[in-house]
Design an enzyme around this catalytic site. Structure first.
Site, short mmCIF file in Angstrom:
data_model
loop_
_atom_site.label_atom_id
_atom_site.label_comp_id
_atom_site.label_asym_id
_atom_site.label_seq_id
_atom_site.Cartn_x
_atom_site.Cartn_y
_atom_site.Cartn_z
N LYS A 158 -22.00 45.15 -69.91
CA LYS A 158 -22.35 43.96 -68.70
C LYS A 158 -22.50 43.16 -68.79
O LYS A 158 -23.55 42.08 -69.08
CB LYS A 158 -23.48 44.47 -68.01
CG LYS A 158 -24.40 44.45 -66.89
CD LYS A 158 -25.38 45.20 -65.98
CE LYS A 158 -25.91 44.31 -65.15
NZ LYS A 158 -25.32 45.05 -64.28
C1 LIG Z 1 -20.23 46.93 -61.59
C2 LIG Z 1 -21.83 48.08 -62.04
N1 LIG Z 1 -21.13 49.57 -61.43
C3 LIG Z 1 -22.21 49.94 -61.84
C4 LIG Z 1 -23.35 49.52 -61.70
C5 LIG Z 1 -24.57 50.53 -61.75
O1 LIG Z 1 -25.77 50.18 -63.03
P1 LIG Z 1 -27.37 50.66 -63.31
O2 LIG Z 1 -27.26 52.01 -62.75
O3 LIG Z 1 -27.51 50.17 -64.77
O4 LIG Z 1 -27.58 49.54 -62.61
C6 LIG Z 1 -23.77 48.28 -62.07
C7 LIG Z 1 -24.90 47.58 -61.40
O5 LIG Z 1 -25.59 47.39 -62.99
C8 LIG Z 1 -22.69 47.44 -62.09
O6 LIG Z 1 -22.29 46.20 -61.46
#
Ligand SMILES: Cc1ncc(COP(=O)(O)O)c(C=O)c1O
Length: 317
Positions: A158
């Site tokens: 991330k």
């Molecule tokens: C690009 C992206 N995909 C998916 C998610 C969903 O991830 P999570 O459920 O861990 O927040 C996020 C959010 O963080 C994101 O930024």
């Protein structure tokens, strides 16, 4: 957009006043996007405030940081404690918590492997990422911008720079009057939203793209996979085509910021006959029970915030 405000920000071990949480304009992360972060939520539960799936978020933060050669100068346990401390210091529920690992000291040149690695953690009042559409159903557009292939930008991390494609897709969808964009992977299969994973429901089964479609392995996605399985719905991780989405019985986004947001339309196509559809509703119901501490089976997902331990914690939004 979530306007950011709060009382304190945790910066390299100190709780500083919100207005003083600053970095230098020549900081490396600001110029090159080399930073990694998390988005975490804390909720009011019957036992007081609690952070949802804290361990998994901090584990992902460390995985992302390691990949980008940014050794976090704290242990995972210390970072978990810092999240709890800053949430309590801001006295806010529900809270959106944003740890960011960055290089903030003045330094130019991309190959800055030696610059000081810092950690800042903010905790601000949580809002709904998709606003009203989270309840009434999201109108989404298939974006002309695609997810970068993981050979270039690995989607499991991330990283700040990964969000340039999300930004372009989100801007395009907003200009066209949609609530959200759906990005395809480089082969034309569904990848994810700008900040959410995507699920569809067909004939009682749930389908969601996997890592081969360059998704972030969302923690809410994992939560939904577990809840849906426990509810007895088969869940399939596979390549998902646009046509499968257009003709789905139900569809929804998942994310920490977006929570579970039913999708009502994709382009000119209406998804299913009601929003949210019955299976989405079932999953949403258990999800909300889990994050408010009403589902003992999932209590291990909640980390108490001791100083927010009053039963009906204040909600500011
Ligand atoms: C690009 C992206 N995909 C998916 C998610 C969903 O991830 P999570 O459920 O861990 O927040 C996020 C959010 O963080 C994101 O930024």
């Amino acid at each position: 957009m979530m306007a950011a405000n709060g009382k304190k920000v945790w910066m390299d071990g100190r709780l500083v006043d919100f207005a003083d949480a600053r970095v230098h304009v020549l900081g490396h992360t600001l110029h090159y996007g080399v930073g990694v972060f998390e988005g975490i939520r804390a909720y009011p539960t019957s036992q007081g405030g609690a952070v949802f799936r804290l361990k998994e978020h901090i584990e992902r933060l460390f995985t992302s940081a390691k990949f980008y050669h940014m050794p976090i100068p704290y242990s995972p346990t210390e970072v978990e404690q810092a999240v709890v401390d800053v949430t309590a210091a801001n006295d806010v529920l529900p809270a959106y918590i944003r740890p960011l690992v960055y290089r903030g000291e003045p330094a130019l040149g991309v190959k800055n492997l030696k610059g000081k690695v810092s950690l800042a953690i903010a905790a601000i009042p949580a809002k709904k990422y998709l606003g009203e559409a989270s309840d009434s159903g999201v109108r989404a557009k298939i974006s002309p911008f695609r997810k970068p292939h993981s050979d270039s930008l690995p989607s499991f991390a991330k990283a700040s720079g990964n969000y340039l494609s999300s930004y372009l897709a989100g801007a395009d969808a907003t200009h066209d009057g949609y609530d959200e964009a759906i990005l395809l992977d480089s082969n034309g299969y569904l990848s994810e939203g700008t900040g959410e994973n995507i699920f569809l429901v067909r004939k009682g089964k749930l389908y969601t793209p996997g890592l081969e479609s360059d998704i972030l392995l969302g923690i809410t996605r994992d939560t939904v996979l577990q809840i849906a399985t426990d509810l007895g719905y088969p869940v399939v991780e596979k390549l998902v085509s646009v046509n499968e989405l257009m003709s789905a019985d139900e569809a929804f986004f998942t994310g920490t910021y977006a929570e579970i947001a039913p999708i009502k339309e994709v382009g000119h196509y209406t998804i299913g006959t009601e929003t949210p559809g019955p299976i989405t509703q079932n999953v949403m119901r258990v999800f909300h029970r889990a994050l408010t501490g009403a589902e003992p089976k999932y209590s291990q997902w909640l980390t108490p915030v001791p100083r927010l331990a009053r039963p009906t914690a204040r909600v500011r939004s």
